[in-house]
Write a protein that holds these residues in place. Structure first.
Motif, mmCIF file in Angstrom:
data_model
loop_
_atom_site.group_PDB
_atom_site.id
_atom_site.type_symbol
_atom_site.label_atom_id
_atom_site.label_comp_id
_atom_site.label_asym_id
_atom_site.label_seq_id
_atom_site.Cartn_x
_atom_site.Cartn_y
_atom_site.Cartn_z
ATOM 1 N N TRP A 114 -20.639 -4.439 -5.945
ATOM 2 C CA TRP A 114 -20.375 -4.289 -7.068
ATOM 3 C C TRP A 114 -19.067 -3.723 -7.618
ATOM 4 C CZ3 TRP A 114 -24.170 -1.740 -11.377
ATOM 5 C CH2 TRP A 114 -23.799 -2.443 -12.638
ATOM 6 N N TYR A 115 -18.823 -2.457 -7.320
ATOM 7 C CA TYR A 115 -17.587 -1.735 -7.642
ATOM 8 C C TYR A 115 -16.478 -2.382 -7.048
ATOM 9 C CZ TYR A 115 -16.817 1.111 -3.290
ATOM 10 O OH TYR A 115 -16.879 1.688 -2.246
ATOM 11 N N LEU A 116 -16.476 -3.078 -5.850
ATOM 12 C CA LEU A 116 -15.492 -3.854 -5.179
ATOM 13 C C LEU A 116 -15.118 -5.075 -6.006
ATOM 14 C CD1 LEU A 116 -16.230 -3.539 -1.716
ATOM 15 C CD2 LEU A 116 -14.430 -2.369 -2.694
ATOM 16 N N GLN A 117 -16.160 -5.844 -6.499
ATOM 17 C CA GLN A 117 -16.000 -7.067 -7.290
ATOM 18 C C GLN A 117 -15.526 -6.785 -8.751
ATOM 19 O OE1 GLN A 117 -15.873 -9.923 -7.247
ATOM 20 N NE2 GLN A 117 -16.952 -11.172 -8.995
ATOM 21 N N VAL A 118 -15.889 -5.643 -9.153
ATOM 22 C CA VAL A 118 -15.324 -5.450 -10.617
ATOM 23 C C VAL A 118 -14.021 -5.133 -10.727
ATOM 24 C CG1 VAL A 118 -15.553 -3.597 -12.456
ATOM 25 C CG2 VAL A 118 -17.926 -4.706 -11.381
ATOM 26 N N ALA A 119 -13.647 -4.042 -9.611
ATOM 27 C CA ALA A 119 -12.214 -3.796 -9.673
ATOM 28 C C ALA A 119 -11.394 -5.265 -9.112
ATOM 29 C CB ALA A 119 -12.061 -2.961 -8.376
ATOM 30 N N ARG A 120 -11.743 -5.901 -8.295
ATOM 31 C CA ARG A 120 -11.115 -7.427 -8.065
ATOM 32 C C ARG A 120 -11.056 -7.999 -9.415
ATOM 33 N NH1 ARG A 120 -13.930 -12.191 -5.808
ATOM 34 N NH2 ARG A 120 -12.138 -13.660 -5.343
ATOM 35 N N PHE A 122 -5.649 -2.225 -6.293
ATOM 36 C CA PHE A 122 -5.508 -3.458 -5.887
ATOM 37 C C PHE A 122 -4.359 -4.154 -6.604
ATOM 38 C CE2 PHE A 122 -10.341 -4.272 -5.389
ATOM 39 C CZ PHE A 122 -10.177 -3.376 -4.163
ATOM 40 N N ARG A 123 -3.802 -3.844 -7.733
ATOM 41 C CA ARG A 123 -2.796 -4.513 -8.508
ATOM 42 C C ARG A 123 -1.377 -3.803 -7.864
ATOM 43 N NH1 ARG A 123 -5.652 -3.975 -13.208
ATOM 44 N NH2 ARG A 123 -4.842 -1.780 -13.673
ATOM 45 N N ALA A 124 -1.206 -2.525 -7.367
ATOM 46 C CA ALA A 124 -0.085 -2.178 -6.720
ATOM 47 C C ALA A 124 0.210 -2.698 -5.314
ATOM 48 C CB ALA A 124 -0.228 -0.696 -6.837
ATOM 49 N N TRP A 125 -1.061 -2.702 -4.346
ATOM 50 C CA TRP A 125 -0.920 -2.898 -2.950
ATOM 51 C C TRP A 125 -1.647 -4.188 -2.663
ATOM 52 C CZ3 TRP A 125 -1.072 2.372 -4.405
ATOM 53 C CH2 TRP A 125 0.319 3.156 -4.016
ATOM 54 N N GLY A 126 -2.257 -5.004 -3.347
ATOM 55 C CA GLY A 126 -2.906 -6.005 -3.072
ATOM 56 C C GLY A 126 -4.371 -5.866 -2.980
ATOM 57 N N ALA A 127 -5.053 -6.754 -3.231
ATOM 58 C CA ALA A 127 -6.742 -6.527 -3.302
ATOM 59 C C ALA A 127 -7.164 -6.511 -1.921
ATOM 60 C CB ALA A 127 -7.347 -7.583 -3.964
ATOM 61 N N ASP A 128 -7.509 -5.335 -1.250
ATOM 62 C CA ASP A 128 -7.818 -5.078 0.160
ATOM 63 C C ASP A 128 -8.971 -4.220 0.088
ATOM 64 O OD1 ASP A 128 -6.870 -6.122 3.250
ATOM 65 O OD2 ASP A 128 -7.445 -3.925 2.996
ATOM 66 N N VAL A 129 -9.906 -4.466 0.974
ATOM 67 C CA VAL A 129 -11.159 -3.683 0.948
ATOM 68 C C VAL A 129 -10.789 -2.283 1.571
ATOM 69 C CG1 VAL A 129 -11.980 -4.430 3.202
ATOM 70 C CG2 VAL A 129 -13.608 -3.378 1.291
#
Length: 588
Positions: free
Chosen positions: A39-45, A73-80
């Motif tokens: 959930w928090y990964l999806q919301v941040a994405r 995610f915006r600064a370095w790319g969306a990566d887990v």
């Protein structure tokens, strides 16, 4: 400022090395990827792609954790992997803050002992500080814990110096705690009020703290209200943990607020009332003892079903499988459950410590740490554990009140107690490393996601992988998918978008009032190519409504009745071999 001795620095660096090692061992590992962590990964994405929190994306925690990860995610790319790094950084910071808080009331040696125990062993298996932060079900917990610890430490630094900058920093940190998760904000504020009141803060000192708190909250919530609107922010911020099915912080039994939490809240209030009465009346001791005894008995009694169920399941698994090597490890499991009982009673123990501290005239610093520990553990009352995120302050308060301060303890007795706790810690460490029923010790498998490769347990991956392939065949790239229930991770695993604002759809989330109307409108405007839901949702309810699954199923069906009728008419089940947890529905 006193210089920190080199041995202390060496021990703290060793503890940070433990955090780094556990972060490396848990690199990209999200055991709850489908549910909470997804959930928090999806919301941040979604936020990193330009959507607005609370308005375009439903969220039930403070804005800080979602925006912090989205910024990465915006600064370095969306990566887990960035989420793992952030969890590790928060854990490393928590180690230093925990030591600073413990050192404010204990000797350097005792503070190191308390911090080391919290980092290495924790209050129960899997509950050590590092793993608690690395595998938190939501980063709101980690952010809230760190911010509240920082607020407490700043107020403790203000006491001997009376410098206003510590109040400004403490107020700002308390504000960040509110912006992460409300109960941590309450914890930070409660401890700060106790310290300022007991420490006889001047009017100017109060104004400094409150001004910093107000400015932080104003900036954090003001920007969010400007973008999303007041009603959306308020509904999201007070949702889920606090008001799911309208159960406000355990005061009304609901989906996530069982009866024993309610009993715990009220019994805690009764015990605190008895403490106040005992401090103001000569005949209050009997009432105080009765309150603590009843509160402790209630805590122990409510934990017994969990302990019996956990121990029984472990024993049955070992006996049925004939795995005598696993059976030989049951003493470790028993010890771990026994430790859980002790730390589960931390709240009544803290109340007993308050009685001892009141009689001997404890310092303002101790009362501040005590108030923080009691408030931080309030939501953990009656659930067989202490709060692993802020366990060190609770242990420090108990250590000073019940071990170091009483004159009845001789030096050899204290040493035996230290050795006993250290032995429990070593056994708990062995249990963490050897027991197979802890998810971070299970074999892992790697999966492709929209945020890069991520690891889950093998048993979960065995069902995810074939369903991933089925979704790829059923829904073309770019086609929307809708996940019903608590399955937000499927948007990451399928690499498909959610046409609605609700990544979680269950009782209390997205199925009532304006939220349900918005979700229904989104689904009508952009019908999903495929739908994933728990198997129990699609079949006729077989469990009584007391079951959380049946309750969520009924909430979804009634709250989105029009869409559910469309689902029955226009979609059909696409059986997937080897998958029993979820159902895949595709358009006819």
């Amino acid at each position: 400022m006193k210089r920190v001795p080199l041995p202390t620095i060496a021990v703290l660096l060793a503890l940070e090395a433990v955090v780094a090692w556990q972060a490396a061992a848990g690199w990209r590992f999200f055991p709850s990827l489908v549910a909470d962590q997804g959930w928090y990964l999806q919301v941040a994405r979604r936020l990193s792609q330009g959507e607005v929190l609370y308005r375009d994306v439903l969220w039930s925690y403070g804005p800080l954790p979602a925006h912090a990860l989205a910024w990465l995610f915006r600064a370095w790319g969306a990566d887990v992997g960035l989420a793992t790094l952030l969890n590790a950084a928060l854990a490393a910071l928590a180690v230093m803050l925990s030591y600073g808080v413990a050192r404010a009331i204990l000797s350097a040696r005792a503070a190191l002992f308390v911090t080391s125990f919290a980092v290495l062993a924790g209050p129960f298996v899997g509950g050590d500080l590092a793993r608690a932060y690395l595998y938190a079900y939501t980063q709101a917990l980690a952010w809230g814990a760190v911010a509240s610890l920082a607020a407490l430490l700043c107020l403790l630094r203000w006491l001997p110096t009376r410098r206003a900058r510590w109040l400004w920093l403490g107020g700002a940190a308390a504000g960040l705690a509110f912006l992460a998760k409300p109960e941590f904000g309450v914890t930070a504020a409660a401890a700060s009020v106790v310290i300022c009141t007991h420490g006889r803060a001047s009017r100017q000192a109060w104004l400094s703290f409150l001004a910093a708190l107000g400015v932080t909250l104003g900036l954090g919530f003001g920007a969010q209200v400007y973008l999303a609107g007041w009603s959306a922010v308020w509904r999201g911020y007070t949702g889920y943990d606090q008001t799911t099915a309208r159960g406000l912080w355990g005061l009304q039994p609901g989906v996530l607020a069982p009866l024993r939490w309610t009993l715990g809240v009220y019994s805690m209030g009764a015990a605190l009332t008895a403490l106040w009465w005992a401090s103001h009346a000569t005949r209050g001791r009997g009432l105080w003892r009765l309150a603590v005894l009843s509160f402790g008995s209630l805590s122990a009694a409510s934990m017994l079903p969990d302990l019996a169920r956990g121990g029984g399941q472990a024993a049955l698994a070992a006996l049925r499988g004939g795995d005598w090597s696993a059976l030989s490890l049951q003493p470790f499991a028993a010890l771990s459950w026994g430790a859980a009982v002790v730390w589960g009673l931390s709240a009544p123990l803290l109340l007993l410590a308050a009685w001892s501290a009141q009689r001997r005239g404890a310092s303002t610093a101790w009362w501040g740490v005590w108030a923080f520990a009691l408030a931080a553990n309030a939501r953990f009352v009656l659930i067989a554990s202490a709060n692993p995120f802020v366990f060190a302050p609770a242990l420090a308060a108990l250590w000073l009140a019940l071990v170091e301060a009483p004159a009845a303890w001789s030096r050899p007795q204290r040493m035996r107690l230290v050795l006993g706790i250290a032995a429990v810690g070593v056994m708990n460490l062995a249990a963490q490393a050897l027991l197979r029923d802890t998810y971070f010790n299970q074999p892992r498998a790697w999966l492709a996601t929209a945020l890069g490769p991520a690891a889950v347990t093998q048993d979960l991956a065995a069902e995810i992988t074939p369903l991933q392939r089925a979704v790829q065949s059923a829904a073309a790239p770019g086609a929307p998918l809708f996940a019903v229930g608590f399955n937000p991770g499927w948007y990451l695993l399928s690499e498909r978008s959610n046409p609605t604002r609700a990544d979680v759809l269950m009782a209390g989330l997205g199925v009532t009032g304006a939220e349900a109307q918005a979700v229904a409108a989104d689904l009508a405007a952009q019908p999903p190519a495929a739908v994933i839901m728990p198997a129990g949702y699609w079949s006729a309810p077989g469990a009584p409504l007391a079951s959380s699954l049946a309750r969520d199923q009924a909430a979804v069906r009634s709250g989105l009745s029009t869409w559910w009728a469309t689902l029955l008419a226009e979609y059909t089940e696409a059986p997937v071999a080897g998958v029993s947890r979820w159902v895949l529905l595709v358009r006819r």
